[in-house]
Motif scaffolding. Sequence first.
Motif, mmCIF file in Angstrom:
data_model
loop_
_atom_site.group_PDB
_atom_site.id
_atom_site.type_symbol
_atom_site.label_atom_id
_atom_site.label_comp_id
_atom_site.label_asym_id
_atom_site.label_seq_id
_atom_site.Cartn_x
_atom_site.Cartn_y
_atom_site.Cartn_z
ATOM 1 N N GLU A 1 0.756 -1.130 -0.210
ATOM 2 C CA GLU A 1 -0.154 0.193 0.079
ATOM 3 C C GLU A 1 0.915 1.278 0.045
ATOM 4 O OE1 GLU A 1 -2.507 -0.426 3.472
ATOM 5 O OE2 GLU A 1 -3.834 -1.917 2.395
ATOM 6 N N LEU A 2 1.920 1.340 -0.889
ATOM 7 C CA LEU A 2 2.720 2.445 -0.977
ATOM 8 C C LEU A 2 2.447 3.420 -2.493
ATOM 9 C CD1 LEU A 2 6.229 0.696 -0.230
ATOM 10 C CD2 LEU A 2 4.643 1.819 1.410
ATOM 11 N N GLU A 3 3.044 4.454 -2.325
ATOM 12 C CA GLU A 3 2.622 5.074 -3.682
ATOM 13 C C GLU A 3 3.261 4.445 -4.835
ATOM 14 O OE1 GLU A 3 4.569 9.353 -5.511
ATOM 15 O OE2 GLU A 3 4.750 8.929 -3.148
ATOM 16 N N ASP A 4 2.390 4.523 -6.043
ATOM 17 C CA ASP A 4 2.998 3.942 -7.117
ATOM 18 C C ASP A 4 4.169 4.642 -7.860
ATOM 19 O OD1 ASP A 4 3.238 2.676 -9.673
ATOM 20 O OD2 ASP A 4 1.455 2.993 -10.255
ATOM 21 N N PRO A 5 5.263 3.788 -7.752
ATOM 22 C CA PRO A 5 6.585 4.518 -8.085
ATOM 23 C C PRO A 5 6.509 5.131 -9.615
ATOM 24 C CG PRO A 5 6.886 2.289 -7.608
ATOM 25 C CD PRO A 5 5.584 2.253 -7.579
ATOM 26 N N LYS A 6 5.515 4.605 -10.441
ATOM 27 C CA LYS A 6 5.241 5.224 -11.750
ATOM 28 C C LYS A 6 4.975 6.950 -11.569
ATOM 29 C CE LYS A 6 3.515 3.927 -16.376
ATOM 30 N NZ LYS A 6 2.628 2.772 -16.969
ATOM 31 N N GLN A 7 4.491 7.243 -10.686
ATOM 32 C CA GLN A 7 4.001 8.614 -10.416
ATOM 33 C C GLN A 7 5.158 9.357 -10.339
ATOM 34 O OE1 GLN A 7 1.065 9.089 -7.266
ATOM 35 N NE2 GLN A 7 -0.420 7.801 -8.470
ATOM 36 N N PHE A 8 6.075 8.979 -9.442
ATOM 37 C CA PHE A 8 7.462 9.620 -9.061
ATOM 38 C C PHE A 8 8.190 9.405 -10.656
ATOM 39 C CE2 PHE A 8 12.061 9.373 -7.823
ATOM 40 C CZ PHE A 8 12.173 10.663 -7.267
ATOM 41 N N ALA A 9 8.200 8.464 -11.316
ATOM 42 C CA ALA A 9 8.922 8.154 -12.545
ATOM 43 C C ALA A 9 8.433 9.372 -13.451
ATOM 44 C CB ALA A 9 8.644 7.034 -13.375
ATOM 45 N N GLN A 10 6.952 9.806 -13.495
ATOM 46 C CA GLN A 10 6.673 10.662 -14.565
ATOM 47 C C GLN A 10 7.058 11.989 -14.126
ATOM 48 O OE1 GLN A 10 2.562 9.564 -14.189
ATOM 49 N NE2 GLN A 10 2.731 8.331 -15.825
ATOM 50 N N THR B 1 20.765 13.217 -6.618
ATOM 51 C CA THR B 1 21.293 12.931 -5.694
ATOM 52 C C THR B 1 20.700 12.323 -4.511
ATOM 53 O OG1 THR B 1 20.966 14.829 -4.253
ATOM 54 C CG2 THR B 1 23.027 14.836 -6.097
ATOM 55 N N THR B 2 21.201 11.439 -3.603
ATOM 56 C CA THR B 2 20.680 10.937 -2.519
ATOM 57 C C THR B 2 19.966 11.846 -1.545
ATOM 58 O OG1 THR B 2 22.632 9.297 -2.436
ATOM 59 C CG2 THR B 2 21.055 9.301 -0.386
ATOM 60 N N ASN B 3 20.287 12.909 -1.524
ATOM 61 C CA ASN B 3 19.635 14.147 -0.639
ATOM 62 C C ASN B 3 18.369 14.265 -1.430
ATOM 63 O OD1 ASN B 3 21.493 13.930 1.338
ATOM 64 N ND2 ASN B 3 22.749 15.548 0.421
ATOM 65 N N GLN B 4 18.244 14.507 -2.673
ATOM 66 C CA GLN B 4 17.224 14.982 -3.358
ATOM 67 C C GLN B 4 16.258 13.927 -3.469
ATOM 68 O OE1 GLN B 4 19.192 15.664 -7.089
ATOM 69 N NE2 GLN B 4 18.848 17.959 -7.085
ATOM 70 N N LEU B 5 16.500 12.584 -3.410
ATOM 71 C CA LEU B 5 16.025 11.473 -3.403
ATOM 72 C C LEU B 5 15.055 11.347 -1.991
ATOM 73 C CD1 LEU B 5 17.871 8.855 -5.395
ATOM 74 C CD2 LEU B 5 15.668 9.846 -5.908
ATOM 75 N N LYS B 6 15.721 11.710 -1.068
ATOM 76 C CA LYS B 6 15.375 11.477 0.248
ATOM 77 C C LYS B 6 14.137 12.614 0.813
ATOM 78 C CE LYS B 6 19.429 10.017 2.736
ATOM 79 N NZ LYS B 6 20.626 10.494 4.077
ATOM 80 N N LYS B 7 14.273 13.724 -0.095
ATOM 81 C CA LYS B 7 13.169 14.448 -0.104
ATOM 82 C C LYS B 7 11.790 14.145 -0.604
ATOM 83 C CE LYS B 7 16.358 18.586 -0.113
ATOM 84 N NZ LYS B 7 16.799 19.765 -0.826
ATOM 85 N N THR B 8 11.966 13.173 -1.288
ATOM 86 C CA THR B 8 10.636 12.496 -1.995
ATOM 87 C C THR B 8 9.758 11.586 -1.041
ATOM 88 O OG1 THR B 8 11.675 10.682 -3.078
ATOM 89 C CG2 THR B 8 11.795 12.782 -4.262
ATOM 90 N N SER B 9 8.600 11.649 -1.395
ATOM 91 C CA SER B 9 7.730 10.824 -0.140
ATOM 92 C C SER B 9 7.969 9.314 -0.382
ATOM 93 C CB SER B 9 6.253 10.925 -0.465
ATOM 94 O OG SER B 9 5.840 10.687 -1.832
ATOM 95 N N LEU B 10 8.562 8.898 -1.611
ATOM 96 C CA LEU B 10 8.684 7.375 -1.728
ATOM 97 C C LEU B 10 10.007 6.898 -1.195
ATOM 98 C CD1 LEU B 10 7.032 5.275 -3.963
ATOM 99 C CD2 LEU B 10 8.722 5.975 -5.683
ATOM 100 N N PHE B 11 10.931 7.616 -1.271
ATOM 101 C CA PHE B 11 12.440 7.173 -0.789
ATOM 102 C C PHE B 11 12.232 6.445 0.600
ATOM 103 C CE2 PHE B 11 16.405 7.645 1.231
ATOM 104 C CZ PHE B 11 17.381 7.252 0.068
#
Length: 905
Positions: A376-385, A396-406
Motif C-alpha cells: 500500500e505504498l505510492e505507485d513508483p510510476k507517478q514519481f517516474a513521471q 543525488t541521494t539528498n534529493q531522493l530523500k526529500k521525495t515521499s517514495l524514498f
Amino acid sequence: MNNSFLHEVVSSLSNPNWEELCFIVPNKRSALHLTQAIISQLDSPTIAPEIIDIDSFIHNLSRLDAPPKMEQLFALYNSYCQVVGSEERDDFVTFLGWGDTLLADLDAIDRNLLHRKEVFSLLAGMQEIKAWGLEDNAFVQRYLSFWKGLPKMYDLFSSALLQKGYGTTGMLCREAVRNLEVFLEAQPNTTFIICGFNALTESESTLFQSILAQNRGKIYWDADTYFLQNPQEQSGHYLNSYKNWPYYDNQPFLGSHNTFLNQKEIEVIETAGRIAQAKQVGSILKELSMTNHGWERVAVVLPDESLLNPVLHALPPEVNKLNITMGQPLQQQPIAVVVETLFDLQMNQTKKGFYYKSILQILTHESIRTYCLKNELEDPKQFAQSIISGNQRFWTTNQLKKTSLFKDLDFLFSSWNNPIEAVQSICTVLQLLLTTAEPEDSRQLESIHLFLTLFHQLDLQLRMHSFIKQISELRALYKAQVGTHKLSYSGEPLEGLQIMGMLETRLLDFDTVILTQANEGILPAKAIDDSWIPYDMKKQFGLPTRDEKNAIFSYHFYRLMYRAKKVYILYDGQGNGLGGGEISRFVRQWATRLPENHSMRFFNQSVTFNTVTRQRLEIPKIPSLLKRLQEMAQKGLSPTALSNYIADPIRFYNNDVLRISENKELEESIAHHTLGTVIHNTLEELYTPYVAKQLTIQNIEKMQDILKQTLQKHFEDELGKSSHKKGKNLLLFTAAAHSIKRVLESDKKDILAGSTIELLGLEEYRKVTRTYAGLEHPITFHGIIDRIDRKDGVLRILDYKTGQTSSKELRPSEVSDCLSDSVYGKSFQVLFYSMLWAEDDPSSPFYAGVISVKNMSSGIMFLGFGAGRTKRTELQKEDLERFEKELEKLAIEIYTPDIDFTETV
C-alpha cells in the motif's frame, strides 16, 4: 519402443543375474530409459542392477569431487599469482577472459592421459620459436616466462584442489584409471555392461579396455553397418577406430546393426526465420495429432536452446503431455533486469548523483510496482513521471530523500562501498521482492530463489578471495556465473511429447523426429578453436580438433535417425543470422547418397496471408462528442487543430478532441519541437524592445551582441543549467545560434539596401468569432502570430519555421487547395494568421509567408497563388474573403452531426 537400442541390448543378455550387473551409460537420462527396458523384460520381481552414468562412475572410482568451474578458476588464479609477480600479473577480471580457455586445455590434457611435462615443454618451445629475434622486448619476455612457469602453476593448482578432496574432471579421470584395479578387486562378482558410447577420451578408453581385458564385462556400440563400412561417412570415424582394440582380436563387435536402411519418410522444410520455424513445428504436431497414439514416441530436437520459447508458444492444444529436458536461462528472467539495473544504478553514479534512466528502469519494473502495491505504498510510476516532467537527468541521494517514495524504497538506493555490501544490498532487495511475489507464479518464485542462492555463493566467494575489491569486478564475477544457472521444467520424462537438445538424444530412439535449426553453423556448430594448443599439436597428441568435433556431430545426427520412421528436418532459409540460408551439410550428404528405402522430399514453408481489406475508420458524432466539439468551439480552434483535420479527421479526433498525446520523455539532448520553442522564445526576447519602432542597424547589432546569452537562457530553461556545453546539445546550440544570426543578418541586409522595417508585433495572440448558417453555436478561431511588420509600408504576416520547409508548400494553385490538401498546411496557417490580423487591420495589399530559420539562404518564403508567370505573392482582401468561405465549409463539415469523422487513407 521395443525396437530401440536399449531394448536390443537387454534382449541380447541371456539369463542375466541382474543383481550382479552394472550398466554404464553416457548420461542420467538414458539410465532412466534403460530401467524401463529392463522392466519390460522381467516376468517376476528381482533385485535391480546398478545403472550408472559415466561421470558418476568416474567420480566413484576417483573418490574426488569436481567443484564448480568458478571455484576451479579461483584456485587456478591463486596458483597463477604465486608464479607471476604482482607487477606483471593480470587482475582477476582480465584473467577470467583467458583462464577458462587454459582450464579447458589442462582438463583435456588430463582427460586424455597425456604427459603434462612433455606438452608444457613443447608449448613453451613453440612460443620461444615465435618470439625469435624479439628477446629484448619486455612484453615478449613476460609472455615467455608465463609459458615456462606453466608446469609449476599446474602443480600448485592441482595440489590446492587435492588438499580439499577436489579435482577437475580431467584429474578425476586420471585418478579413476589409477584406482580401477582396486575397484574391480572390491567387486569381484560384478559384470559391467557398457552401452552406447561413441567419442571416448583416452581415459575412458583405458577404463573400458581394462574392464574388457579382464573379462569383466561387455560393450555395446550403437553402430550401423552402413556408416561403419563407408569410409566417406564421418559418423563412423570413432567406432571404426575402436575395432583396432586388442579385445576385438577374438571378440565380436557387439551392437552393430543395419536399421538405418529401413524405410523412412523424410520431409526437409525451408522456413522463413526462427519464429516461422517454431510455427511450423506447431503445424506438424497438429497434423500428427490426428494419427498419433502416443506423444512419448515423438521428439522435437532443438540444437539451439534459444528456439525453446517460440516452440512452446507454438504448441497446439492437442499436445496434452509434455517433457522438456532443457531449462530457461536465469539471466533471461524478469528479475534479472532488477539485478542488472541495481548494478547500473550504482556503477553509473557520478558526483551529480544517480542517472535518471537507471532510476526509471528500477522504479517502473513490475516487481517493484507489485511490492509497492501490496504494501500500500505510492505507485513508483507517478514519481517516474515527475522525473520526466522535471527534465532532471541526475538525482543525488539528498534529493531522493526529500521525495515521499524514498523512505519506503530506500533499500534500492543504499550505498555500495565495497563488493560485500553490494551483495548484501542485492540480497535484501531480493528477499523483500520474495515477500510480495505471487504464490501462483512458480517461475518468479524459483528465479528469485536461484538469484538468492547465486548471491549467497558470491558472498562466500568474496569472503574467501580478497582480490575482488571493485564493484566492476563483482559484476564480472556475477556475469560469469549467472549463465550457468537455469530454471528447470517439471515433467514426467517417460510420458508426453519430448522436447530436448541434440546431446540429450543419446541412446534414445523415436518413431517420429522433428529436427529444427538444421543449418550450417548450428549443425554442426560453427568451429571455434578456443584453445591455446595448436591444431598440429592436438593432432600429434590425439586431442580432439574441429575435425573430430564434426565427426561427433555427424554421429549424433545420423544415430537419431537410425530407427525413426518419419523425419521432419527444418532449416532457416533466410540469409541473416548464424547459419542462415544454408542447410546443414549432413542433410545434403544424406540427400546425395539417399538409400533406396528412404523417401526425401523438399518443401518451402507454406504461409497463408489473411488479405482482409481494412475498412476506413469512421467515428460517428454521438452526443458526448458533439458536446466536446462545442467546448472546443467556445475555447477556439487553432490552425494546428484544423491542419490535423485537413490531413486526417481521425488524427484531429485523437490529438485534439480526445487530447491523446505521445508519452513525454526526458530530453537528454534537445528534441526538435523543444529546439523550435527555444528559437521562438529567443527571437521574441531579442526583438521585443523594438516593437512599434523602425528597426535600425544599431538595433540589429545590439541583438547580435546578446544573441548567445539570450539563447543560453532559454536553452537552460528547457534542459537545465549548463545543458548546452557538451555533446549533441552543444552542436544544436551552435546550430541554433547560427540560424538566429542569419535571421538578424537578413533584416540587416534589407536595411542596408535602403528598405524600412517597422515592427508591429511579436507572438501576438488573436481570435475571431464567426456565426455560420446551419450551426447552432458560434465558432471561435484563435492563434499566435509570430511576427507582423511593414516593409517599405507593405504589411507582412510572418511565421517562424524551425523545421524543413519547401517553397512548394507555399505554392497552391488557388485558395481552396490550402483547405483540402495537407501538402499546403503551411499555406493554410499563414492565411489563417492573416485572417486573424485582418480583423483589426484590414490592410491590402499584404504579404504572408514563412521565415525558414533552417534555410535563410532562400530568404523569406512568401505564399503565392498560380504558377509560372501568373504566380503572385501580393495578396488582396479578396483572397481573405475566399479563404473565409472555404473555412466556413470546413467548419460546417466538422460540426454537422450527420458527417462522421472518416479516416484518410
